[in-house]
Structures are given as structure tokens and as C-alpha cells.
Scaffold this active site. Structure first.
Site, PDB file in Angstrom:
ATOM      1  N   ASP A 186      -3.211 -10.413  -2.408  1.00 35.01           N
ATOM      2  CA  ASP A 186      -3.789  -9.881  -1.184  1.00 35.01           C
ATOM      3  C   ASP A 186      -5.244  -9.488  -1.448  1.00 35.01           C
ATOM      4  O   ASP A 186      -5.587  -9.077  -2.561  1.00 35.01           O
ATOM      5  CB  ASP A 186      -2.985  -8.655  -0.740  1.00 35.01           C
ATOM      6  N   HIS A 199       0.819  -1.227   0.000  1.00 36.09           N
ATOM      7  CA  HIS A 199       0.000   0.000   0.000  1.00 36.09           C
ATOM      8  C   HIS A 199       0.850   1.273   0.000  1.00 36.09           C
ATOM      9  O   HIS A 199       0.303   2.375  -0.159  1.00 36.09           O
ATOM     10  CB  HIS A 199      -0.927   0.030   1.216  1.00 36.09           C
TER      11      HIS A 199
END
Length: 300
Positions: A156, A120
Site C-alpha cells: 500500500d 492502519h
């Protein structure tokens, strides 16, 4: 033999009772002790290496953030503790020994049990539990030693917005992500985000709806770009897509995960491949998932 990265320094990023805590990597390391893995020593990233994937002002800010009174990055999701900068440097930098071992021909497959996670973290900021983008640094380092075209796969349950951001205009790195549509970070990861400039066509998102099952999920991997002539495969292995996880609705079983790993290995063929830990917060499910992954890396 399969390469392996783990060190107690990764437990020193102190997030207390936050779901992204040191117990995640400890339970993985414990369950993997039954395997004969080739362990490598950790290594710090340099600031110059981080500048290749993050904006300089952000890296410099993180270096002194805790001493300057900051305890979070952006919001309470991403915690800063006294050792967070050093641990994050080491998480990113410890991707380098694996690339070096690939280059020397010692191993062809690896699993990196590292934290904090990274996918991220965008060019200009960390977020979503991530400080520096580990897989992005690994990709750039791989390119610096001769692996010119890099394939990144992210399974993910959350979109790897940071990895997409870093390589969005790059035609030497192909980014492929499957993720839950209605989940963090919410505003990235749509099918129409395909790259920009030279990178147009080198970014492929395959989001799925809530309560995704094995069959639906695995079919998305039929879209892996067989035309992309990659030299190495790097995988953001986030195990928060599993049925027993509590921050998603995805219903992926252990059998489904095993099928996924095999599908990725079939795609990689004889090219070097590394799996880097990203998410996964149910400790029992996380440990079992990592074990399945490593067993397939050894046996398949």
C-alpha cells in the site's frame, strides 16, 4: 485454483461518499467474474480472536460505539455506521476460511476482496479507514493452525502502522513495508524502525520519495528477507500506489504492478500466499489492478 472471498455484507459498512466506499469491492468483484475462482463463505471473527491483536477495551468500545452515539473513530477518516462492527468482524473473520483451505491443501493462493481495510488499525485503536486489522488476525489464526512463521508484505502507498504496531516485538512475524515517505500516517515507517525486544530485526521499512517510478519501486523488493524461514506469506495489497490514484504521487504502472506480483510470488516460492485488499480509490485503476493480481495468481 485460486481462492476468493467476497460477500455483499462488505457493502453494508456505509461510508456514503467517502473515498473508501462499497463501490470499491463491487467493481473488483465484477471484473473478477471472468475467472474461475474457488469462492469461500465469509465467517465472523470472535471477540476472543480480536483480543489477540487489539486491546480488549477497544474491541468492546467498537461493539457499542454506534449505539452510544459515536459516528467516527479518532477523526472523520474512519466512519462508523449501524453495520460497521458486524462488517468489520466479518472482514477479519473471513481470513480464516482461506487459512483453513490452505491447511487442507485445497488451494495455495488466494485473493480477499474485503472491506473495511485493516492495516492502519493498531492495538489500541482503528484509524485511516480501518477498524480491525484483518491481516494481523489472519496471521495469528494461521499460527494457531500450524503456520508458525508468518511473512507479511505491505505494498500500500501508506505505511501499515497498525500491522507494525501489533507485531513490533514479535520474532515469529516479519513485517516488510514499502510506502510513500511523505504521506499518511506521516510519523511512522522510517528505516530505523526495525522492531524491539525479540522482534528486533523483524521489521523492515523501505519508504520511497514522491513520484516514485517502477524501477525505483521494484528495486526495494530486493531487500525482502531471504533468510527468514517463513511458512506462509500474507500481502496487504493496497492499490493506491498506482499512477492514476489521487491520494499519492507514486507513478507505478500496470506493468510495474505485474512485475511486483511476480517478484512476491517468486519470493514466496511454494508456500501458501494470500493477498488482502487494503487501499485503492480510483475505481477503474483499482479494478484493473485487482485483475492483474488475480491473473498472476492463476497463471504465474
Amino acid at each position: 485454483m485460486v481462492g476468493y472471498i467476497y460477500d455483499e455484507i462488505f457493502t453494508m459498512h456505509d461510508t456514503a461518499e467517502h473515498i473508501e466506499n462499497k463501490n470499491r469491492i463491487v467493481v473488483i468483484d465484477e471484473i473478477l467474474k471472468e475467472f474461475d475462482l474457488k469462492r469461500y463463505n465469509v465467517k465472523r471473527a470472535t471477540k476472543e480472536e480480536l483480543y489477540k491483536i487489539h486491546e480488549k477495551h477497544y474491541v468492546d468500545w467498537v461493539e457499542s460505539a454506534y449505539d452510544n452515539g459515536y459516528r467516527i473513530i479518532l477523526n472523520e477518516d474512519t466512519i462508523l455506521s449501524p453495520m460497521s462492527y458486524e462488517v468489520a468482524l466479518t472482514a477479519s473473520g473471513s481470513t480464516k476460511p482461506i487459512i483453513d483451505s490452505f491447511k487442507r491443501g485445497e488451494i495455495k493462493r488466494a485473493f480477499l476482496n474485503i472491506r473495511p481495510p485493516g492495516h492502519h488499525a493498531e492495538k489500541r485503536t482503528g484509524q485511516g479507514f480501518c477498524i480491525f486489522n484483518n491481516i494481523a488476525l489472519m496471521a495469528r489464526y494461521a499460527q494457531s493452525v500450524g503456520y508458525k512463521k508468518v511473512m507479511i508484505i505491505d505494498f500500500d502507498v501508506h505505511h501499515g502502522n497498525g500491522t507494525q504496531d501489533i507485531f513490533y516485538e514479535d520474532d515469529t512475524v516479519f513485517f516488510f513495508s514499502t510506502h510513500e515517505r511523505n504521506n499518511y500516517p506521516y510519523f511512522t515507517g522510517s528505516e530505523d524502525e526495525i522492531g524491539k525486544g525479540k522482534g528486533k530485526g523483524y521489521n523492515l521499512n523501505r519508504p520511497y520519495d514522491d513520484y516514485c517510478d517502477d524501477e525505483t519501486f521494484l528495486k526495494l523488493y530486493d531487500d525482502l528477507p531471504k533468510w527468514f524461514d517463513f511458512d506462509i506469506v500474507l500481502v496487504s495489497a493496497g492499490y493506491d500506489l498506482m499512477r492514476d490514484e489521487f491520494i499519492s504521487t507514486a507513478q507505478i504502472s500496470f506493468e510495474g504492478l505485474r512485475a511486483l506480483i511476480r517478484k512476491i510470488l517468486d519470493f514466496a516460492k511454494d508456500k501458501p500466499i494470500a493477498f488482502l485488499l487494503e487501499g485503492g480509490y480510483n475505481l477503474d485503476s483499482l479494478a484493473k489492478s485487482a485483475k492483474i493480481t488475480v491473473k498472476e495468481l492463476i497463471d504465474y
